[in-house]
Scaffold this active site. Structure first.
Site, mmCIF file in Angstrom:
data_model
loop_
_atom_site.group_PDB
_atom_site.id
_atom_site.type_symbol
_atom_site.label_atom_id
_atom_site.label_comp_id
_atom_site.label_asym_id
_atom_site.label_seq_id
_atom_site.Cartn_x
_atom_site.Cartn_y
_atom_site.Cartn_z
ATOM 1 N N GLU A 189 0.820 -1.214 0.000
ATOM 2 C CA GLU A 189 0.000 0.000 0.000
ATOM 3 C C GLU A 189 0.859 1.272 0.000
ATOM 4 O OE1 GLU A 189 -4.041 -1.597 2.162
ATOM 5 O OE2 GLU A 189 -2.514 -0.717 3.452
ATOM 6 N N GLU A 258 -6.814 -7.537 -1.284
ATOM 7 C CA GLU A 258 -7.515 -7.424 -0.004
ATOM 8 C C GLU A 258 -8.971 -7.053 -0.241
ATOM 9 O OE1 GLU A 258 -5.739 -5.017 3.031
ATOM 10 O OE2 GLU A 258 -3.751 -5.919 2.794
#
Length: 856
Positions: A189, A258
């Site tokens: 991320e 995710e």
């Protein structure tokens, strides 16, 4: 249908290469993992893959096999895990791969189950994990700057990444070696952080990708939430929804690393629940757009044992509302509904990986995505994006009813075998039940505040940052100073008491004045910085002020970890003296890392000296802060998961036989728990429970940590709770509910060879199942008709078959599981003709030994 292009040709070449060797009798050929724009290719074959996150240190090794098997049974193909640097290298060059840290054993367990693995090395993991997975010692490497183009950081990151890759290679665990690992991830991320850093961020990201590729794992690498991931690294999506995501190159597949199955919980906040109808809707939207890899974060969340929870303020429970709960039990209906989703999508796999969708409008807010392959395979997804109204749509000259915010899946472009909003599996009601453990006999030990100034302390001018002092070896740091008060102060003669003001960067503080608790203050995850302001009672002469600063997990999100602060940085000042304000910030302060009980190893079975322990009944009468409590107990019979009920305690930590259960804090949850609907975009504040109750009341005690008898339980209580209220409970299914309509989609009604032909209609069934060792003891509610309400609060509607209870009791009571067909004939007659009916049941589960096998 669009042409598949060069990616399709490449995949065919790989496939023919593999087949050629097999035809020639060369034997087994490992063709590895590649990708094209449609999917990952494993040994030349495009695959639709469902993955589930299970983090090895958040459960015990004896749980791993069962968790992985349950994931497989739920339709999961891949197990994903982060790799936690701070666990594996707690000090520079010293590695730990034992117990819950045994990464090799975990990956081999995945392989044994016949599943693939996705290894997210990071080594930054976020994960609501302490310090984002970085070891705290990294902060003190000279010249370091985290997650940027910084040589000391890159050198350390490269060393750890290569260590993990070499460990996996040495055990032949990459798919290119015949192992289960088909994907690896570098960084995590980074997109937003890289943008903030500009050129340095871009340079670092590019370096990280090249460094990872150079390890030659033989499997693709991914970067999640990183739009600029350089070739051949695949950029991937994280979020509640990813149907609007596209990779940064047209020849890369759509991967969702995710898919958030729920959300984490923080102390002082409510629990978050994501309705399975919405989660299934999100996954189906991603697949209908062309997505081919979905990972549920989390599939089993587990427990933040010890001091591993980050945030700060993240709870010890990391349940995440996942399909398998914190204790390793199946959460229904989430687990079962997703299992049916996976099965339905896998029926479409040939068409999905061979074609691009043709998208057509079938209503104002309705669409059809149709996949038609050259082989003749045809699959369709019919979507209703309306959040309020159901829709009746016409597709291929057949009418279909679509509930709001739902997608129906037609593997043969004709028969709907699944709808994301129509849940046919049971809901399991979980309860914490008493065990046969006798009442605990407690002993207590009080932290001796008078002995803080011993050889373990040091003194300096000014206030120090907490982690620089503790190096995160303890949550606790004492800040101690003295204040001299003259006889003439007005508050000594009936005037107003002085006010102590403390500014802290987090996360909590307990204020002691002359050995007595004067007050406490706490930050929150959103506002970890806080100010304490309170009156304090001083006497003439020298007064001792001791501030116990408490960390509740280190932050796990962001960049420049080296610059983060925790603890009391001031100012600290007294107001209301005759001189006005007395600033204490720059006078002499004495520091002690940790608690005396920690230094004495009171939590460990071999280090529980009798000196200082007293009968807890003496402290229960007047609960004291900073108190250690210990007791011994025998392991309860059975195999149900266990937990400690801490409702009567305040805040602190728990150990069983020297193993840290984690932090506890019974802070009451604030929030809005008034509304929940599966329709519309999900956010964590949408479906909340537990408002006005302790955020976390129960704390998982793994059975693997217990002996048959004489198990040592140690609790450190910061605030003064009552240990006599603590009890050991077991988690079990207390009841099950199910509700299925007459025309619920049934996979048995689909056969590819009967496409376009009439076929026998298989009526849906209600399935009820208690936990192993249990049976259905009674039917609490049953109605075939138009019942009202939800599980736990059902009521009969206007239409009700009078035989409902009798039928369910005859077919189900005394059995561990049962199935009842939904048909008018099964209930004697049609209770209300021309009305769509459903069968709704609530059953009570109990131990088999206590359930009579007699049935009417």
């Amino acid at each position: 249908m669009r042409e598949m292009g060069t990616g399709d040709s490449a995949s065919r070449l790989i496939l023919w290469f593999c087949l050629g060797f097999l035809i020639l009798g060369v034997g087994f050929v490992q063709c590895g993992v590649t990708y094209d724009r449609k999917a990952l290719l494993i040994n030349g074959q495009r695959r639709i893959l469902f993955s589930g996150s299970i983090h090895y240190p958040r459960s015990t090794p004896d749980m791993w096999e069962d968790l992985i098997q349950k994931a497989k049974d739920g339709g999961i193909d891949v197990i994903e895990t982060y790799v936690f640097w701070n666990l594996h290298e707690p000090s520079p060059g010293k590695y730990d791969f034992e117990g819950r840290n045994d990464l090799v054993r975990f990956v081999k367990t995945i392989h044994k189950a016949g599943l693939y693995a996705h290894l997210r090395i990071g080594p930054y993991v976020c994960a609501e994990w302490n310090f984002g997975g970085f070891p705290v010692w990294l902060k003190y490497v000279p010249g370091i700057s985290f997650r940027t183009d910084n040589e000391p950081f890159k050198r350390a990151m490269k060393g750890f990444t290569e260590r993990i890759v070499e460990l996996m290679k040495s055990e032949n665990l990459f798919e290119s070696q015949g192992g289960p690992i088909i994907l690896s991830q570098i960084e995590n991320e980074y997109g937003r952080q890289g943008q903030l850093l500009g050129a340095e961020g871009h340079n670092y990201m590019t370096w990280a990708a090249k460094m990872a590729i150079a390890t030659e794992t033989g499997v693709p690498w991914v970067m999640c939430k990183e739009d600029d991931a350089p070739d051949p690294v695949i950029n991937t999506c994280n979020g509640f929804y990813c149907d609007s995501f596209a990779p940064n190159k047209p020849y890369k597949p759509l991967i969702w690393t995710e898919a958030w199955s729920g959300w984490f919980t923080e102390f002082g906040g409510p629990m978050h629940h994501r309705p399975v109808q919405d989660l299934a809707f999100g996954v189906a939207r991603f697949i209908q757009k062309g997505g081919s890899f979905v990972n549920y974060y989390m599939y089993h969340g587990g427990t933040n044992f010890g001091r591993t929870a980050g945030g700060p303020f993240v709870t010890t429970s990391y349940d995440y509302d996942a399909p398998i709960d914190e204790y390793g039990l199946i959460r229904q209906p989430k687990y079962g509904h997703l299992k049916e989703l996976h099965r339905a999508i896998k029926m479409c796999e040939k068409a999905l990986v061979s074609a691009d969708p043709v998208v057509t409008s079938i209503g104002n807010k309705q669409q059809a995505h149709v996949y038609s392959a050259e082989s003749g395979d045809c699959s369709a997804f019919l979507a209703n994006y309306d959040t309020e109204s159901a829709a009746r749509v016409l597709f291929n000259n057949v009418h279909y009813n679509l509930p709001p915010w739902s997608i129906s899946i037609l593997p043969d472009c004709r028969n709907a075998v699944f709808n994301t909003a129509k849940v046919g599996v049971q809901t399991s009601q979980m309860e914490m039940l008493p065990t046969d453990t006798k009442n605990f006999q407690w002993e207590s030990y009080l932290e001796d505040l008078s002995s803080l100034d011993d050889s373990s302390t040091f003194t300096t001018h000014g206030l120090l940052e907490q982690i620089n002092v503790t190096r995160d070896t303890s949550d606790y740091l004492w800040y101690m100073t003295s204040v001299d008060i003259g006889d003439s102060e007005s508050f000594l003669h009936g005037g107003e008491l002085p006010t102590l003001i403390i500014q802290s960067t987090g996360h909590a503080v307990h204020i002691f004045v002359n050995g007595q608790l004067s007050g406490s203050a706490f930050g929150t995850r959103q506002n970890r910085r806080f100010t304490y302001q309170g009156k304090i009672n001083l006497h003439s002469g020298t007064n001792r002020i001791a501030l116990l600063s408490v960390a509740v997990g280190l932050p796990n999100v962001g960049g420049h970890f080296e610059s983060w602060n925790t603890g009391i940085l001031g100012p600290v000042a007294l107001h209301g003296l005759s001189q006005g304000k007395m600033d204490l910030s720059w006078q002499k302060w004495t520091y002690q890392v940790g608690l005396k009980g920690e230094a004495m190893n009171l939590a460990f079975p071999t280090n529980t000296p009798s000196i200082g322990w007293m009968d807890a009944s003496l402290t229960v009468q007047k609960p004291q802060p900073l108190t250690w409590h210990k007791t011994y107990f025998d392991a309860p019979e059975g195999n149900e998961p266990l937990a400690l009920d801490m409702e009567g305690m305040g805040k602190g930590q728990i150990w069983v036989n020297g193993e840290s259960i984690g932090r506890y804090w019974t802070a009451f949850a604030t929030g809005d728990c008034s509304h929940c609907s599966y329709t519309g975009t999900y956010k964590p504040n949408k479906c909340q429970t537990g408002c006005g109750q302790p955020t976390q009341r129960w704390y998982h005690v793994p059975r693997a940590w217990l002996k048959p008898s004489q198990n040592l339980l140690v609790i450190f209580e910061e605030l003064g709770g009552n240990p006599s209220t603590v009890s050991l409970v077991k988690r079990s299914v207390s009841g099950v509910c199910a509700e299925v309509s007459e025309y619920h989609p049934n996979i048995k009604n689909w056969q590819i060879e009967s496409y376009g032909k009439g076929q026998t209609f298989h009526r849906p069934k209600v399935h009820l199942k208690c936990s192993p060792g249990q049976a259905i003891a009674s039917i609490k509610f049953a109605s075939f008709g138009t019942p009202l309400g939800t599980c736990g609060s059902y009521q009969q509607g206007e239409c009700h078959a009078a035989t409902s209870y009798a039928i369910l009791e005859r077919k189900c009571v005394g059995k561990a599981r049962c199935a009842v067909t939904i048909s008018n004939s099964n209930f004697g007659k049609d209770p209300c003709p021309n009305v769509l009916k459903r069968l709704t049941v609530e059953a009570v589960c109990a131990p088999e030994t206590s359930v009579s096998t007699w049935r009417p």
